[in-house]
Design a protein around this motif. Structure first.
Motif, mmCIF file in Angstrom:
data_model
loop_
_atom_site.group_PDB
_atom_site.id
_atom_site.type_symbol
_atom_site.label_atom_id
_atom_site.label_comp_id
_atom_site.label_asym_id
_atom_site.label_seq_id
_atom_site.Cartn_x
_atom_site.Cartn_y
_atom_site.Cartn_z
ATOM 1 N N LEU A 42 0.838 -1.200 0.000
ATOM 2 C CA LEU A 42 0.000 0.000 0.000
ATOM 3 C C LEU A 42 0.872 1.248 0.000
ATOM 4 N N GLY A 43 1.926 1.249 0.799
ATOM 5 C CA GLY A 43 2.838 2.395 0.844
ATOM 6 C C GLY A 43 3.460 2.683 -0.509
ATOM 7 N N ALA A 44 3.820 1.632 -1.221
ATOM 8 C CA ALA A 44 4.397 1.819 -2.561
ATOM 9 C C ALA A 44 3.372 2.423 -3.513
ATOM 10 N N ARG A 45 2.128 1.964 -3.409
ATOM 11 C CA ARG A 45 1.073 2.527 -4.263
ATOM 12 C C ARG A 45 0.833 3.998 -3.939
ATOM 13 N N LEU A 46 0.811 4.309 -2.651
ATOM 14 C CA LEU A 46 0.577 5.699 -2.259
ATOM 15 C C LEU A 46 1.731 6.592 -2.687
ATOM 16 N N ALA A 47 2.951 6.068 -2.591
ATOM 17 C CA ALA A 47 4.116 6.848 -3.014
ATOM 18 C C ALA A 47 4.081 7.136 -4.512
ATOM 19 N N ALA A 48 3.554 6.187 -5.272
ATOM 20 C CA ALA A 48 3.493 6.362 -6.724
ATOM 21 C C ALA A 48 2.312 7.229 -7.153
ATOM 22 N N ALA A 49 1.372 7.454 -6.246
ATOM 23 C CA ALA A 49 0.151 8.196 -6.602
ATOM 24 C C ALA A 49 0.411 9.692 -6.629
ATOM 25 N N GLY A 50 -0.124 10.308 -7.614
ATOM 26 C CA GLY A 50 -0.103 11.772 -7.661
ATOM 27 C C GLY A 50 1.269 12.356 -7.921
ATOM 28 N N ASP A 51 1.277 13.632 -8.137
ATOM 29 C CA ASP A 51 2.483 14.402 -8.422
ATOM 30 C C ASP A 51 2.920 15.097 -7.145
ATOM 31 N N ALA A 52 4.179 14.995 -6.814
ATOM 32 C CA ALA A 52 4.698 15.630 -5.601
ATOM 33 C C ALA A 52 4.509 17.141 -5.645
ATOM 34 N N GLY A 53 4.416 17.723 -6.835
ATOM 35 C CA GLY A 53 4.229 19.163 -6.967
ATOM 36 C C GLY A 53 2.775 19.591 -6.945
ATOM 37 N N ALA A 54 1.853 18.627 -6.860
ATOM 38 C CA ALA A 54 0.428 18.944 -6.864
ATOM 39 C C ALA A 54 0.039 19.622 -5.553
ATOM 40 N N THR A 55 -1.132 20.246 -5.548
ATOM 41 C CA THR A 55 -1.630 20.857 -4.319
ATOM 42 C C THR A 55 -1.889 19.764 -3.283
ATOM 43 N N PRO A 56 -1.896 20.114 -2.000
ATOM 44 C CA PRO A 56 -2.201 19.107 -0.979
ATOM 45 C C PRO A 56 -3.556 18.438 -1.208
ATOM 46 N N ARG A 57 -4.541 19.207 -1.642
ATOM 47 C CA ARG A 57 -5.883 18.657 -1.910
ATOM 48 C C ARG A 57 -5.822 17.644 -3.053
ATOM 49 N N ALA A 58 -5.119 17.982 -4.139
ATOM 50 C CA ALA A 58 -4.983 17.058 -5.268
ATOM 51 C C ALA A 58 -4.219 15.810 -4.853
ATOM 52 N N ARG A 59 -3.212 15.992 -4.044
ATOM 53 C CA ARG A 59 -2.439 14.843 -3.550
ATOM 54 C C ARG A 59 -3.311 13.944 -2.673
ATOM 55 N N LEU A 60 -4.146 14.544 -1.806
ATOM 56 C CA LEU A 60 -5.067 13.755 -0.994
ATOM 57 C C LEU A 60 -6.041 12.976 -1.862
ATOM 58 N N ALA A 61 -6.530 13.601 -2.927
ATOM 59 C CA ALA A 61 -7.434 12.904 -3.846
ATOM 60 C C ALA A 61 -6.722 11.723 -4.503
ATOM 61 N N ALA A 62 -5.476 11.937 -4.921
ATOM 62 C CA ALA A 62 -4.707 10.856 -5.546
ATOM 63 C C ALA A 62 -4.421 9.738 -4.550
ATOM 64 N N LEU A 63 -4.073 10.099 -3.317
ATOM 65 C CA LEU A 63 -3.827 9.089 -2.294
ATOM 66 C C LEU A 63 -5.113 8.341 -1.953
ATOM 67 N N GLY A 64 -6.211 9.072 -1.877
ATOM 68 C CA GLY A 64 -7.499 8.432 -1.604
ATOM 69 C C GLY A 64 -7.872 7.441 -2.686
ATOM 70 N N ARG A 65 -7.647 7.825 -3.933
ATOM 71 C CA ARG A 65 -7.964 6.910 -5.037
ATOM 72 C C ARG A 65 -7.043 5.689 -5.010
ATOM 73 N N ALA A 66 -5.768 5.895 -4.728
ATOM 74 C CA ALA A 66 -4.833 4.773 -4.632
ATOM 75 C C ALA A 66 -5.220 3.843 -3.483
ATOM 76 N N TYR A 67 -5.650 4.412 -2.383
ATOM 77 C CA TYR A 67 -6.101 3.625 -1.225
ATOM 78 C C TYR A 67 -7.301 2.762 -1.613
ATOM 79 N N LEU A 68 -8.277 3.382 -2.270
ATOM 80 C CA LEU A 68 -9.472 2.638 -2.692
ATOM 81 C C LEU A 68 -9.120 1.570 -3.729
ATOM 82 N N ASP A 69 -8.266 1.905 -4.683
ATOM 83 C CA ASP A 69 -7.856 0.919 -5.696
ATOM 84 C C ASP A 69 -7.160 -0.270 -5.047
ATOM 85 N N PHE A 70 -6.309 -0.008 -4.043
ATOM 86 C CA PHE A 70 -5.654 -1.103 -3.327
ATOM 87 C C PHE A 70 -6.700 -1.976 -2.639
ATOM 88 N N ALA A 71 -7.668 -1.344 -1.983
ATOM 89 C CA ALA A 71 -8.711 -2.099 -1.280
ATOM 90 C C ALA A 71 -9.489 -2.988 -2.230
#
Length: 196
Positions: free
Chosen positions: A67-96
């Motif tokens: 899961l940590g690897a998926r979250l690390a790969a999700a989203g762009d490090a330069g994205a806004t915190p909100r966009a990063r949270l959305a990307a992490l949330g989607r990666a979390y759901l996809d993993f589930a």
């Protein structure tokens, strides 16, 4: 040489457990079945894992690493915190959705040793801390501390994952995808996104 063999046996037991939980779910993780799939006697795991819980915890730690690897790969490090949270949330759901058995095991603390011995805190808490940091940066600030808001968001994501996996949310909402639910959860915990 003996130490290498012992380390190899430990790794084989964990790998057999990961394969078993992936194919058959957490309910299939008996000590005897893990040993059988690893090609060892049913007593052999006790040399490396003093309890069944310690073996299950080692298996769950592999899930948190994945899961940590998926979250690390999700989203762009330069994205806004909100966009990063959305990307992490989607990666979390996809993993589930992709790793149902492992996902179930990872959060069954009644089956795991959550303390430092099993290493789960060292594996799982940094993932949560990333959510806390991003919630703090994303604002607007809620009356609750960022850790509480992040905990509520995580609980919301976990609920979406469970209810979507069981088919309940599709039936209740008529949604074809979890994306609107993810954004509704972000809006509920962070406030509506500007420009949306």
């Amino acid at each position: 040489m003996i130490e290498e063999q012992e380390a190899g046996l430990r790794a084989r037991l964990v790998a057999a457990g990961v394969e078993l939980v992936t194919r058959e779910g957490a309910q299939a993780l008996s000590l005897r079945e893990i040993a059988r799939r690893a090609g060892v006697s049913h007593g052999a795991p006790r040399r490396h894992f003093p309890t069944h819980l310690s073996l299950l915890s080692a298996i769950a730690a592999e899930g948190f690493a994945s899961l940590g690897a998926r979250l690390a790969a999700a989203g762009d490090a330069g994205a806004t915190p909100r966009a990063r949270l959305a990307a992490l949330g989607r990666a979390y759901l996809d993993f589930a959705f992709a790793e149902r058995g492992m996902y179930e095991l990872m959060f069954r603390h009644d089956l795991l040793e959550s303390g430092q011995q099993g290493g789960l805190r060292a594996t799982s808490l940094p993932l949560f801390e990333e959510f806390v940091t991003l919630v703090d940066r994303a604002g607007p600030k809620a009356d609750a501390p960022p850790a509480v808001v992040a905990g509520a968001l995580w609980a919301n994501l976990h609920g979406i994952a469970q209810l979507w996996g069981w088919g309940s949310l599709r039936l209740a909402t008529g949604a074809d995808d979890v994306e609107p639910l993810l954004h509704a959860a972000l809006d509920a915990h962070l406030g509506a996104e500007e420009g949306r």
